[in-house]
Motif scaffolding. Structure first.
Motif, mmCIF file in Angstrom:
data_model
loop_
_atom_site.group_PDB
_atom_site.id
_atom_site.type_symbol
_atom_site.label_atom_id
_atom_site.label_comp_id
_atom_site.label_asym_id
_atom_site.label_seq_id
_atom_site.Cartn_x
_atom_site.Cartn_y
_atom_site.Cartn_z
ATOM 1 N N ALA A 68 47.978 43.469 24.548
ATOM 2 C CA ALA A 68 47.118 43.256 25.720
ATOM 3 C C ALA A 68 47.600 42.056 26.521
ATOM 4 C CB ALA A 68 45.669 43.057 25.278
ATOM 5 N N GLU A 69 48.041 40.999 25.833
ATOM 6 C CA GLU A 69 48.564 39.822 26.530
ATOM 7 C C GLU A 69 49.941 40.114 27.122
ATOM 8 O OE1 GLU A 69 48.403 36.129 24.475
ATOM 9 O OE2 GLU A 69 46.413 36.484 23.636
ATOM 10 N N LYS A 70 50.772 40.826 26.368
ATOM 11 C CA LYS A 70 52.131 41.112 26.825
ATOM 12 C C LYS A 70 52.104 41.996 28.069
ATOM 13 C CE LYS A 70 56.600 40.706 25.749
ATOM 14 N NZ LYS A 70 57.136 41.211 24.481
ATOM 15 N N HIS A 75 55.472 41.150 36.486
ATOM 16 C CA HIS A 75 56.907 41.313 36.709
ATOM 17 C C HIS A 75 57.274 40.743 38.078
ATOM 18 C CE1 HIS A 75 57.435 44.879 33.694
ATOM 19 N NE2 HIS A 75 57.064 43.758 33.125
ATOM 20 N N THR A 76 58.411 40.084 38.139
ATOM 21 C CA THR A 76 58.915 39.556 39.402
ATOM 22 C C THR A 76 60.222 40.269 39.724
ATOM 23 O OG1 THR A 76 60.272 37.805 38.411
ATOM 24 C CG2 THR A 76 57.924 37.328 38.714
ATOM 25 N N HIS A 85 59.792 34.129 30.419
ATOM 26 C CA HIS A 85 58.330 34.032 30.346
ATOM 27 C C HIS A 85 57.791 34.832 29.159
ATOM 28 C CE1 HIS A 85 58.109 31.784 33.983
ATOM 29 N NE2 HIS A 85 58.466 32.768 34.780
ATOM 30 N N ALA A 86 58.371 36.005 28.908
ATOM 31 C CA ALA A 86 57.930 36.826 27.784
ATOM 32 C C ALA A 86 58.200 36.119 26.458
ATOM 33 C CB ALA A 86 58.630 38.190 27.820
ATOM 34 N N GLU A 122 59.146 48.831 22.299
ATOM 35 C CA GLU A 122 59.426 49.595 23.518
ATOM 36 C C GLU A 122 59.263 48.727 24.759
ATOM 37 O OE1 GLU A 122 60.618 52.700 23.995
ATOM 38 O OE2 GLU A 122 60.961 52.637 21.838
ATOM 39 N N LEU A 123 58.270 47.841 24.763
ATOM 40 C CA LEU A 123 58.107 46.926 25.898
ATOM 41 C C LEU A 123 59.324 46.012 26.036
ATOM 42 C CD1 LEU A 123 54.369 45.754 25.762
ATOM 43 C CD2 LEU A 123 55.468 47.102 27.546
#
Length: 235
Positions: A68-70, A75-76, A85-86, A122-123
């Motif tokens: 949920a946080e991820k 996205h820029t 940032h991730a 997958e993310l």
């Protein structure tokens, strides 16, 4: 599962999460969780079985919180910056939820990986595919993902093992920059600049992976072979 069971299950997981984060995994037992949730132990057994079943469900619950946080990360136009940032978000999550993080990444066993862990992976691959499509990746996304996961979990688990007052944020920042800089192919180039063979091969592979089969002039077997060759060029 009916609404009453769903509510009971959610209540148990929330209570168990609280016990885990306050007192650690040793304090999580079917008896302690049932008492704190105000239910009979038999009800907990019906939903989760034994303690191992409860801990497995807690790991899935932890990944749901993490995802949920991820997924909320914006996205820029800079996929490499987004990757940094991730990374910071991942480490921050681990330090805010150390017991959950150890359950997620410190007790993984072959064949018992929560489905949500695959979704998190997958993310990560999507981030890397964006880097490849932009011509910013030096390695195939699958290999880059393995390197990133090994590095970031190692850093986070090592920081969790250090008293908060002794943690040096430079440890994570330096590892992040060293690894991502080794994966990234540099800043975007002018249209007429040559980015090099590897970024071009990976960018074409990413474009092929994102395209519909009907859009491609090649047969599926030919496309698959071309992607194998492109990944060989990138190794």
């Amino acid at each position: 599962m009916d609404d009453a069971k769903t509510r009971t299950r959610r209540r148990i997981l929330e209570v168990a999460t609280g016990i885990l984060e306050r007192e650690g995994a040793e304090a999580v037992s079917t008896r302690s969780v049932a008492a704190a949730a105000g239910i009979r132990a038999a009800s907990l057994y019906q939903l989760f079985g034994d303690k191992d079943g409860l801990l497995a469900a807690l790991a899935i619950h932890a990944f749901d919180i993490y995802l949920a946080e991820k997924q909320a990360l914006a996205h820029t136009g800079d996929p490499v910056g987004d990757m940094r940032h991730a990374w910071d978000m991942h480490v921050d999550f681990g330090l805010r939820h150390p017991a959950l993080y150890v359950l997620m990444y410190g007790t993984d066993r072959p064949g018992r990986r929560p489905p949500a862990a695959d979704e998190a992976h997958e993310l990560l691959l999507k981030f890397l595919d964006r880097m490849a499509a932009a011509g910013r990746l030096r390695l195939p996304p699958a290999l880059a993902a393995r390197l990133l996961l090994a590095s970031i979990t190692g850093v986070t688990l090592s920081l969790i093992g250090v008293p908060p007052e002794d943690r040096d944020p430079e440890v994570s920042a330096r590892m992040r920059d060293t690894l991502i800089d080794s994966l990234a192919a540099g800043r975007p180039q002018p249209p007429d600049a040559d980015p090099g063979l590897v970024p071009r091969a990976l960018a074409l592979d990413a474009a092929l992976g994102a395209a519909d089969e009907d859009e491609l002039p090649l047969r599926p077997a030919e496309t698959a072979l071309l992607r194998v060759w492109l990944n060989q060029l990138a190794c």
